[in-house]
Design a protein around this motif. Structure first.
Motif, PDB file in Angstrom:
ATOM      1  N   ARG A 106      44.057  35.114  43.213  1.00 55.11           N
ATOM      2  CA  ARG A 106      43.464  35.454  41.918  1.00 55.11           C
ATOM      3  C   ARG A 106      43.768  36.910  41.580  1.00 55.11           C
ATOM      4  O   ARG A 106      43.721  37.778  42.456  1.00 55.11           O
ATOM      5  N   ALA A 245      41.309  35.539  37.501  1.00 53.50           N
ATOM      6  CA  ALA A 245      39.910  35.344  37.874  1.00 53.50           C
ATOM      7  C   ALA A 245      39.045  35.391  36.608  1.00 53.50           C
ATOM      8  O   ALA A 245      39.482  35.882  35.565  1.00 53.50           O
ATOM      9  N   VAL A 246      37.820  34.902  36.703  1.00 49.63           N
ATOM     10  CA  VAL A 246      36.883  35.033  35.578  1.00 49.63           C
ATOM     11  C   VAL A 246      36.705  36.519  35.261  1.00 49.63           C
ATOM     12  O   VAL A 246      36.523  37.344  36.171  1.00 49.63           O
ATOM     13  N   GLU A 289      38.355  27.760  28.441  1.00 45.56           N
ATOM     14  CA  GLU A 289      38.518  28.577  29.649  1.00 45.56           C
ATOM     15  C   GLU A 289      38.650  30.057  29.301  1.00 45.56           C
ATOM     16  O   GLU A 289      38.367  30.920  30.121  1.00 45.56           O
ATOM     17  N   ARG A 321      39.674  35.364  30.637  1.00 43.31           N
ATOM     18  CA  ARG A 321      39.125  34.130  31.227  1.00 43.31           C
ATOM     19  C   ARG A 321      37.599  34.196  31.231  1.00 43.31           C
ATOM     20  O   ARG A 321      37.019  35.174  31.717  1.00 43.31           O
ATOM     21  N   GLU A 324      35.837  29.280  35.116  1.00 41.63           N
ATOM     22  CA  GLU A 324      36.770  28.544  35.976  1.00 41.63           C
ATOM     23  C   GLU A 324      36.846  27.097  35.507  1.00 41.63           C
ATOM     24  O   GLU A 324      35.872  26.544  34.991  1.00 41.63           O
TER      25      GLU A 324
END
Length: 327
Positions: A106, A245-246, A289, A321, A324
């Protein structure tokens, strides 16, 4: 690209990265005050990378470029941050493989600065520019693949016309392809000046007055075909988005409508709900997303274009993002 030439500056220091303050601003929330990882998928001369590394002391940067000369120059430019930099000779469609090899499942940011780099345009012998005579090469990685000359001399007329029409959005693709076939029957096309002369003869004078330089679209089309740029982008973008990654962010600088269309389509799809429109509630796992960070595409200001002519055609898009996806 500044006209002043300072002999003692490191290579690339004169080249102003496009939209640098905006790129830095968009990445800041994802990178500030934490150990973060950014992928610069089109490292070029390392201008954006150098600024991000200097601003964020805990940042690790993965720099990809298909051009070995660019990697060497960027490596010199980034030497002060060498312990936080991984430079990789790769086309950006290998982004997932590269991150896998580095053990980085990530990342927190991905930057794409698409198109031809200042280094490639300014290196006369590489054949990217229609304003200077050189061998028709146009390979971003000079160690592999077909040259522009090989394409011009071996593709059939319909194949060549398709490349010019699809990648150059060239109205006179058929006429140009036929003219190339007639010309190469007398001897192979090898130099950019020969191609420019042929294009002046093939493109009607009336369209030359309004449509800019008659070689611009053909040179763009050949460059995209030589380097498989749009195919690579269509593979690279989903892989880049999947790697975030978020809270991670992607910023893309595109320089013509074909690239920008691919970017717009991918970012729009990822930032839209997949719940059927007739349902009153969001289905679990079907929400977007990503969220878009730009309204449409952003363009450079007049001031920036005056300082850096390369910014004139830029279209910037960015997204973050926000969740997930369930596996």
């Amino acid at each position: 690209m500044g006209q002043h030439d300072h002999e003692n500056e490191p290579a690339g220091a004169r080249h102003v990265p496009v939209a640098l303050p905006r790129v830095a601003e968009l990445f800041r929330p994802a990178l500030a005050d934490r150990p973060a990882v950014v992928v610069d998928a089109t490292l070029g001369l390392g201008g954006h990378a150098a600024a991000l590394l200097a601003t964020h002391p805990q940042l690790t940067l993965v720099g990809l470029d298909r051009d070995p000369e660019a990697l060497a120059l960027a490596g010199r430019r980034l030497v002060a941050h060498a312990d936080r930099v991984h430079l990789v000779h790769a086309v950006y469609d290998r982004i997932a493989d590269v991150l896998g090899e580095l053990g980085l499942p990530r990342v927190d940011g991905v930057l794409f600065d698409l198109g031809v780099s200042s280094l490639q345009l300014d290196a006369e012998e590489r054949g990217f520019s229609y304003s200077r005579d050189a061998d028709l090469d146009m390979r971003m990685d000079p160690t592999t693949g077909l040259t522009a000359a090989e394409i011009l001399n071996t593709y059939s007329v319909p194949q060549l016309a398709r490349v010019l029409r699809e990648y150059g959005e060239e109205r006179f693709a058929g006429r140009i392809a036929a003219a190339v076939a007639r010309r190469r029957a007398q001897g192979a096309l090898r130099r950019s000046a020969e191609l420019v002369e042929l294009l002046y003869e093939a493109v009607p004078a009336a369209s030359r007055r309004t449509g800019g330089h008659p070689a611009k679209r053909t040179f763009q089309a050949l460059r995209i075909e030589v380097n498989g740029e749009l195919d690579a982008l269509q593979t690279a973008l989903p892989a880049a988005l999947d790697s975030l990654a978020v809270g991670g962010r992607i910023v893309v600088l595109a320089y013509h409508s074909l690239e920008d269309r691919i970017v717009k389509r991918e970012l729009t799809a990822r930032s839209s709900s997949r719940t059927p429109v007739d349902l009153p509630v969001e289905l679990p796992g079907h929400g977007p997303e990503f969220r878009l960070l730009t309204r449409g595409s952003e363009q450079a200001s007049e001031d920036e274009i005056n300082d850096n002519p390369r910014a004139a055609s830029v279209r910037l898009r960015a997204a973050e993002r926000i969740r997930e996806v369930a596996a």
